[in-house]
Design a protein around this motif. Structure first.
Motif, mmCIF file in Angstrom:
data_model
loop_
_atom_site.group_PDB
_atom_site.id
_atom_site.type_symbol
_atom_site.label_atom_id
_atom_site.label_comp_id
_atom_site.label_asym_id
_atom_site.label_seq_id
_atom_site.Cartn_x
_atom_site.Cartn_y
_atom_site.Cartn_z
ATOM 1 N N PHE A 62 0.840 -1.192 0.000
ATOM 2 C CA PHE A 62 0.000 0.000 0.000
ATOM 3 C C PHE A 62 0.877 1.244 0.000
ATOM 4 C CE2 PHE A 62 -2.300 3.342 2.286
ATOM 5 C CZ PHE A 62 -3.435 3.437 1.492
ATOM 6 N N ALA A 117 1.105 0.183 -8.416
ATOM 7 C CA ALA A 117 -0.067 -0.694 -8.532
ATOM 8 C C ALA A 117 0.364 -2.152 -8.469
ATOM 9 C CB ALA A 117 -0.806 -0.411 -9.846
ATOM 10 N N TYR A 155 -10.578 -0.518 -6.867
ATOM 11 C CA TYR A 155 -9.203 -0.087 -7.118
ATOM 12 C C TYR A 155 -9.039 0.354 -8.566
ATOM 13 C CZ TYR A 155 -8.259 -2.419 -2.688
ATOM 14 O OH TYR A 155 -8.272 -2.795 -1.363
ATOM 15 N N ASP A 160 -3.868 1.592 -8.358
ATOM 16 C CA ASP A 160 -3.710 0.685 -7.222
ATOM 17 C C ASP A 160 -3.682 -0.784 -7.644
ATOM 18 O OD1 ASP A 160 -3.674 2.677 -5.226
ATOM 19 O OD2 ASP A 160 -5.857 2.855 -5.348
#
Length: 465
Positions: free
Chosen positions: A72, A76, A201, A205
């Protein structure tokens, strides 16, 4: 205590001690007790057992917050996808959708699930672990209904490798929308797509991609449909934009279907063609047989209406003309024109008979002649023959207009000559009586209607097939 007494007491205690140390005999039961294998007493090391003291788990699930995606805040995370299609269950033209059962698999890496393994073997789990870790939130775009199979348990599998790579597989049945074009129905081909996309997402991400390109989509060789031939399966991918949330990676499972025509040939095209051919039978029926020709025409018209209604009942109510509509409505027009053709023949016959009746009234019978007979003469007789029949004086010469319509005269013939002429007419014209009562429109219709319908079929099948 005397010495002798002590000796006796010592011997008694010794005997009691010896008897207590002897093995006890078991009562005989008729069964022989076999010695147990020594390997059953060996204890295998249970790697899932938590030892006393400090607990040690294989997967450190409780030590991380799996509500966040892997890595995180970084780039991505790539998530590979492959699909194995188990079956195409149904294609609905009315609802414009299809139902498919497939195995959906995801591949990604989550270092939080890495573990130490001396043998470098993966571990496999069922659906209970899926609720505790992070998994991609892939959904089916334009899906109407979908579910994960749960017989006899949830058809979900999770396989974790020591380096943190994860394989997530599930068995799903999904019903999705398919925009179909019926302009060439039933000689059409349809292309449908099943679309996969992350719900939350964006491409910043999570990056969805086909793991092995075109090889990521596999199908069962036994897949078949009753009305369609499956021509091709292939995969594509592109970006989808939503004004409120951004760009998302979208994967497509495309498949092309071609409809089998033989069913519609038997149920639609052949009956319609036979009804058109049946309507042509009225051209060979005597024009004075009104009930026969009218009932035949009405029957064929109603049958064509029933065929058209039955075909449209199983199709969506589209606002454009389908190929089958063109064929059925043209066939209906041919059947309807055959009814109108007899209406024209009947009307012209009535007009002709009315003119003949007026001519009879205009030229009354010469009652002074014996054995007079009435004979119908058409325009094939010459002018001299028509004007000099039976010795009529020149004052009875007919005009050109009256002679062209129909000349009705009364010939005074002798009995012998009239009998001989009547006998010749019966012999020569009995076999062709049907042609004597045939109107000229019927004669032309016998050729024009079949030729026009054959020409229409040639154009139709060359355009749509």
């Amino acid at each position: 205590m005397p010495y002798f007494t002590r000796l006796i007491l010592f011997l008694f205690c010794l005997m009691v001690l010896v008897e207590s140390r002897k093995p006890k005999r078991k009562r005989w039961t008729g069964q022989v007790e076999m010695p147990k294998p020594s390997h059953l007493y060996k204890k295998n090391l249970d790697v899932t057992k938590i030892r006393k003291g400090k607990p040690q788990q294989l997967l450190r699930v409780d030590e991380h917050d799996f509500s966040m995606r892997p890595a995180f805040g970084g780039p991505a995370i790539p998530v590979g996808v492959d699909v194995q299609v188990e079956s195409l269950d149904s294609i609905s033209e009315v609802d414009m959708d299809f139902t498919m059962t497939l195995y959906l698999r995801h591949y990604w890496k989550d270092e939080r699930l890495a573990f130490s393994s001396a043998s470098n073997k993966s571990m496999t789990f069922d659906g209970r672990l899926v609720k505790k870790i992070w998994v991609p939130d892939v959904f089916f775009v334009h899906s109407k209904r979908s579910f994960t199979h749960d017989t006899t348990t949830d058809n979900i599998m999770l396989r974790v490798f020591p380096d943190g790579h994860v394989l997530y597989s599930m068995r799903i049945t999904v019903t999705a929308m398919c925009n179909m074009d019926f302009s060439h129905f039933p000689l059409d081909s349809q292309t449908c797509s099943l679309e996969l996309e992350s719900y939350a997402y964006t491409d910043e991400d999570l990056m969805l991609y086909w793991k092995n390109g075109d090889e990521s989509l596999k199908t069962d060789e036994k897949i078949s449909l009753s009305q369609f031939l499956i021509q091709k399966f292939h995969t594509t991918s592109r970006l989808a934009f939503y004004s409120s949330t951004g760009w998302y990676n979208r994967l497509y499972i495309n498949f092309t279907l071609r409809r089998h025509i033989f069913f519609f040939l038997l149920q639609t095209y052949f009956p319609a063609t036979l009804m058109v051919m049946l309507s042509w039978v009225s051209f060979w029926i005597d024009r004075r047989a009104v009930p026969a020709r009218v009932s035949l025409g009405i029957t064929t018209v109603l049958t064509m209406t029933t065929i058209i209604t039955g075909v449209n009942a199983s199709m969506p109510r589209v606002s454009y003309v389908k190929a089958v509509d063109i064929y059925l409505w043209v066939s209906f027009v041919f059947v309807f024109l055959s009814v109108l053709e007899y209406a024209a023949v009947n009307y012209l016959t009535t007009v002709q008979e009315r003119k003949e009746r007026k001519l009879r009234e205009k030229f009354p019978c010469m009652c002074g002649m014996l054995h007079s007979k009435t004979m119908m003469l058409d325009g094939s007789y010459s002018e001299s023959e028509a004007n000099s029949l039976a010795g009529y004086p020149r004052s009875h010469i007919l005009t050109e207009e009256e002679r062209q319509d129909k000349i009705v005269v009364h010939l005074g013939l002798s009995g012998e000559a009239n009998a001989a002429r009547k006998k010749g007419l019966l012999k020569g014209q009995t076999g062709f009586r049907i042609f004597q009562n045939t109107h000229a429109i019927d004669k032309y219709s016998r050729l024009i209607f079949p030729a026009s319908y054959i020409f229409f079929n040639l154009i139709y099948w060359s355009v749509f097939s």
